[in-house]
Design a protein around this motif. Structure first.
Motif, short mmCIF file in Angstrom:
data_model
loop_
_atom_site.label_atom_id
_atom_site.label_comp_id
_atom_site.label_asym_id
_atom_site.label_seq_id
_atom_site.Cartn_x
_atom_site.Cartn_y
_atom_site.Cartn_z
N VAL A 99 -49.52 6.68 -3.51
CA VAL A 99 -50.27 7.75 -3.72
C VAL A 99 -51.60 6.41 -3.29
CG1 VAL A 99 -51.72 9.42 -4.05
CG2 VAL A 99 -49.69 9.90 -4.14
N ASN A 100 -52.63 6.44 -3.33
CA ASN A 100 -54.24 5.77 -3.18
C ASN A 100 -55.07 7.27 -2.94
OD1 ASN A 100 -55.42 4.30 -3.49
ND2 ASN A 100 -55.99 3.12 -1.11
N THR A 101 -56.56 7.16 -3.58
CA THR A 101 -57.44 7.13 -3.06
C THR A 101 -58.74 7.00 -2.02
OG1 THR A 101 -57.71 8.34 -5.26
CG2 THR A 101 -59.02 8.46 -4.44
N VAL A 102 -59.04 7.58 -1.32
CA VAL A 102 -60.05 7.29 0.07
C VAL A 102 -61.34 8.17 -0.52
CG1 VAL A 102 -58.25 6.60 1.56
CG2 VAL A 102 -59.14 8.90 1.66
N PRO A 135 -56.45 -0.75 -2.00
CA PRO A 135 -55.90 0.10 -3.17
C PRO A 135 -57.83 0.88 -4.16
CG PRO A 135 -55.10 -1.96 -3.50
CD PRO A 135 -56.24 -2.20 -2.57
N PHE A 136 -57.91 1.89 -4.55
CA PHE A 136 -59.11 2.21 -4.89
C PHE A 136 -59.69 1.62 -5.93
CE2 PHE A 136 -61.54 5.25 -7.51
CZ PHE A 136 -62.49 5.65 -6.58
N GLU A 137 -58.99 0.57 -7.18
CA GLU A 137 -59.80 0.04 -8.06
C GLU A 137 -59.77 -0.86 -7.49
OE1 GLU A 137 -56.00 1.07 -7.67
OE2 GLU A 137 -55.77 2.90 -9.18
N GLN A 138 -59.62 -1.68 -6.73
CA GLN A 138 -59.87 -3.12 -5.91
C GLN A 138 -60.81 -2.09 -4.57
OE1 GLN A 138 -56.88 -5.11 -3.49
NE2 GLN A 138 -58.77 -6.48 -1.66
N LEU A 139 -61.24 -1.63 -4.15
CA LEU A 139 -62.82 -1.04 -3.20
C LEU A 139 -64.16 -0.49 -4.56
CD1 LEU A 139 -63.96 -0.29 -1.06
CD2 LEU A 139 -62.72 2.35 -1.75
N VAL A 140 -63.36 -0.45 -6.05
CA VAL A 140 -64.77 -0.04 -6.70
C VAL A 140 -64.76 -1.22 -7.42
CG1 VAL A 140 -65.15 1.02 -9.04
CG2 VAL A 140 -63.41 1.97 -7.27
N GLU A 141 -64.37 -2.21 -7.87
CA GLU A 141 -64.65 -3.60 -8.00
C GLU A 141 -64.99 -4.27 -6.65
OE1 GLU A 141 -62.00 -7.80 -9.70
OE2 GLU A 141 -60.65 -5.80 -9.37
#
Length: 262
Positions: A99-102, A135-141
């Motif tokens: 699961v990923n978050t968008v 990945p959401f974590e990569q997007l935030v970064e």
């Protein structure tokens, strides 16, 4: 590149009418409000979705975005949602959580009809779901929004939707193993608000109603406040599916007692 453009200059925080100031660090204590949507409203919502080439998720996302806009006074609404993360056929045989978050960011035009808002919600969802591999974590970064221990980055409201058909509610049979579903879990507030909608169908496959679970951060909200949020959602949903051409921001969200009190 898509997400940099889609989320450029997005508000850091959605300022909903809370009962208490936001703490420096969240306790993650959660409460829950359950609301049941009747079969007739469920069927009408599904019919509206078909007429506009949209999914049930898109209709409910449009209604939630409108409600959050009305509650916050903001026209720039970001809502998070989970995706399966199984876009590649090679993953079909693997067991595990992918699961990923968008983030679905919607601009609400206060003079638009609900049909127009739904069309916008549809386009936002289709574009976002076409770019779910990051990945959401990569997007935030990569986006590097202002970080705080008190606010989740990029969005503070989560929307999820599940569809239970006739077969999915039956018991799971495994050779030599007894399986018991766990349905009641303690409420944990990962976000300010988390709305989970479950569809139900009868034996003939016809809409039998929807269950809405509103999980909320007890640091911010009282149970009565979130109950009013949920009631306003169902009131807004009913009014908008009855007349999709109505100006969405003109729908009265107050009940008879509140109007009399004013």
């Amino acid at each position: 590149g898509f997400w940099r453009q889609a989320l450029a200059d997005a508000p850091v925080e959605l300022e909903l009418p809370t009962d208490r100031p936001r703490p420096v660090a969240p306790s993650f204590r959660g409460g829950r409000v359950d609301i049941d949507v009747d079969a007739a409203t469920h069927a009408s919502t599904a019919a509206l979705a078909r007429q506009h080439g949209a999914s049930m998720f898109m209709v409910n996302h449009a209604v939630l975005a409108l409600l959050l806009s009305r509650l916050s006074g903001s026209s720039d609404i970001s809502v998070g949602t989970a995706v399966a993360g199984r876009g590649e056929q090679e993953l079909d045989g693997l067991i595990g959580m992918f699961v990923n978050t968008v983030v679905l960011r919607t601009q609400i035009d206060t003079g638009a009809s609900f049909a127009d808002v739904l069309s916008g919600s549809r386009e936002v969802a289709l574009s976002a779901f076409a770019h779910t591999d990051v990945p959401f974590e990569q997007l935030v970064e990569a986006l590097d929004p202002p970080r705080s221990t008190s606010v989740t980055p990029l969005f503070q409201v989560m929307l999820g939707m599940e569809t239970f058909g006739r077969d999915s509610q039956s018991s799971l049979q495994l050779a030599g193993i007894e399986v018991t579903p766990i349905t009641e879990l303690p409420a944990v507030a990962k976000f300010d608000l988390q709305v989970n909608i479950s569809e139900r169908f009868d034996d003939a496959g016809e809409p039998a109603g929807m269950t809405m679970q509103w999980t909320y951060a007890q640091d911010l909200f009282d149970h009565a406040t979130v109950t009013r949020f949920a009631d306003r959602y169902t009131q807004l949903l009913g009014a908008l599916i009855a007349d999709p051409e109505t100006i969405a921001h003109d729908v009265n969200l107050m009940d008879t007692d509140e109007t009399a009190a004013l």
